[in-house]
Design an enzyme around this catalytic site. Structure first.
Site, PDB file in Angstrom:
ATOM      1  N   ASP A   1      41.040  -4.395  -6.273  1.00 52.52           N
ATOM      2  CA  ASP A   1      41.230  -3.096  -6.916  1.00 52.52           C
ATOM      3  C   ASP A   1      42.486  -2.442  -6.361  1.00 52.52           C
ATOM      4  OD1 ASP A   1      40.077  -0.877  -4.757  1.00 52.52           O
ATOM      5  OD2 ASP A   1      38.933  -2.756  -4.689  1.00 52.52           O
TER       6      ASP A   1
ATOM      7  N   GLU B   1      32.532   9.244  -2.981  1.00 54.24           N
ATOM      8  CA  GLU B   1      32.530   8.844  -1.570  1.00 54.24           C
ATOM      9  C   GLU B   1      32.317  10.003  -0.601  1.00 54.24           C
ATOM     10  OE1 GLU B   1      36.025   6.476  -0.604  1.00 54.24           O
ATOM     11  OE2 GLU B   1      36.370   6.126  -2.738  1.00 54.24           O
TER      12      GLU B   1
END
Length: 306
Positions: A111, A202
């Site tokens: 990613d 996150e």
């Protein structure tokens, strides 16, 4: 007749020789070994040594495939293993080799975002590197109005070079969830063969409660699912997901980040596993996040938008 004078005789001491002999024997006789007394300090010291030895043996066995591959005595996917970077060998590299060796039947990907700069997509060796690369997640947006400066370029080139691609949104906890969903929808046009949209969460909020955060996440997920007609994927760190999301967000495909030295196998409940942020890929400057899909390439294509 006069008597003659006699010289007196000095008696010989017969014990002299025996005395010398006894002394010599005494010198040669080994001293008796003193018994070593185990003190609490010595017991603790030996215990620490044994514990360190056990850790070393366990580590060598646990990462035996990584050591063998790293030293060139093994092959991954029938190809010789090469060094990821030109830096000194690190334990992190051994972990990467070990994980790759254990997941030969899985699918690998990576990613990226603007942090990787301009990627030379034509230089990425999809099948000639240390492990084959079949998919890529690309950051598209962040928060209410943030857009990744490299998204359009990366999105286009990922498709051109044959990768199965997916786009993700970086969720900012203290910003409006509906506006964040609209931001992602505005910038990302998903097509047949693309992976479902990804919500990256996150961090805990600073200006709202966790219940409020969860409500916002649900609004984002619902709005994005309604627009694209496919259930999004949730990305998060393992601890964050377990502590805050696991109960309320069942039923979503999971992309979990876990870089623990003691975790070298993908778990059954993880669809994607981001197992390191220290991979090196030709064509990309600096370190890169590497991922494993928990299935075959056919399974991965089945996960995509139809």
């Amino acid at each position: 007749m006069a008597a003659s004078k006699r010289t007196p005789v000095t008696p010989v001491k017969r014990t002299t020789t025996r005395t010398v002999k006894t002394a010599t024997q005494a010198k040669r006789r080994p001293a008796k070994n003193k018994k070593k007394v185990l003190t609490p300090v010595s017991i603790l010291k030996y215990s620490v040594y044994m514990l360190l030895l056990c850790f070393a043996v366990t580590g060598l066995y646990r990462f035996r495939h990584g050591f063998m591959a790293y030293l060139g005595f093994n092959k991954i996917n029938n190809k010789p293993v090469t060094v990821f970077t030109k830096e000194e060998r690190k334990i992190a590299d051994l972990r990467i080799y070990e994980i790759v060796s254990r997941h030969k039947d899985r699918i690998f990907g990576f990613d990226v975002s603007h942090y990787q700069g301009e990627i030379n997509w034509d230089s990425i060796e999809r099948s000639k590197g240390d492990f084959p690369l079949d998919f890529v997640f690309i950051r598209a947006t962040a928060g209410n109005n943030g857009a990744d400066s490299q998204f359009k370029r990366n999105w286009k080139n990922a498709k051109r070079t044959g990768f199965i691609r997916g786009a993700y949104h970086y969720y900012r906890p203290d910003e409006n969830s509906v506006k964040q969903a609209d931001n992602f929808i505005t910038h990302v046009a998903l097509r047949k063969g693309d992976l479902p949209p990804v919500l990256d969460i996150e961090k805990i909020p600073n200006g709202q409660s966790m219940d409020s955060l969860k409500s916002g996440l649900k609004r984002w997920l619902d709005k994005v699912e309604e627009h694209y007609g496919v259930k999004p994927i949730i990305y998060s760190g393992e601890s964050f997901y377990t502590d805050f999301l696991k109960t309320e967000f069942k039923g979503y495909k999971l992309w979990i980040a876990n870089y623990s030295f003691f975790n070298d196998d993908i778990r059954k409940e993880w669809d994607f596993w981001q197992f390191t942020d220290k991979a090196a890929i030709l064509g990309i400057e600096g370190k890169v996040d590497a991922n494993i899909y928990n299935g075959s390439k056919k399974d991965l294509k089945g996960c995509c938008i139809q």
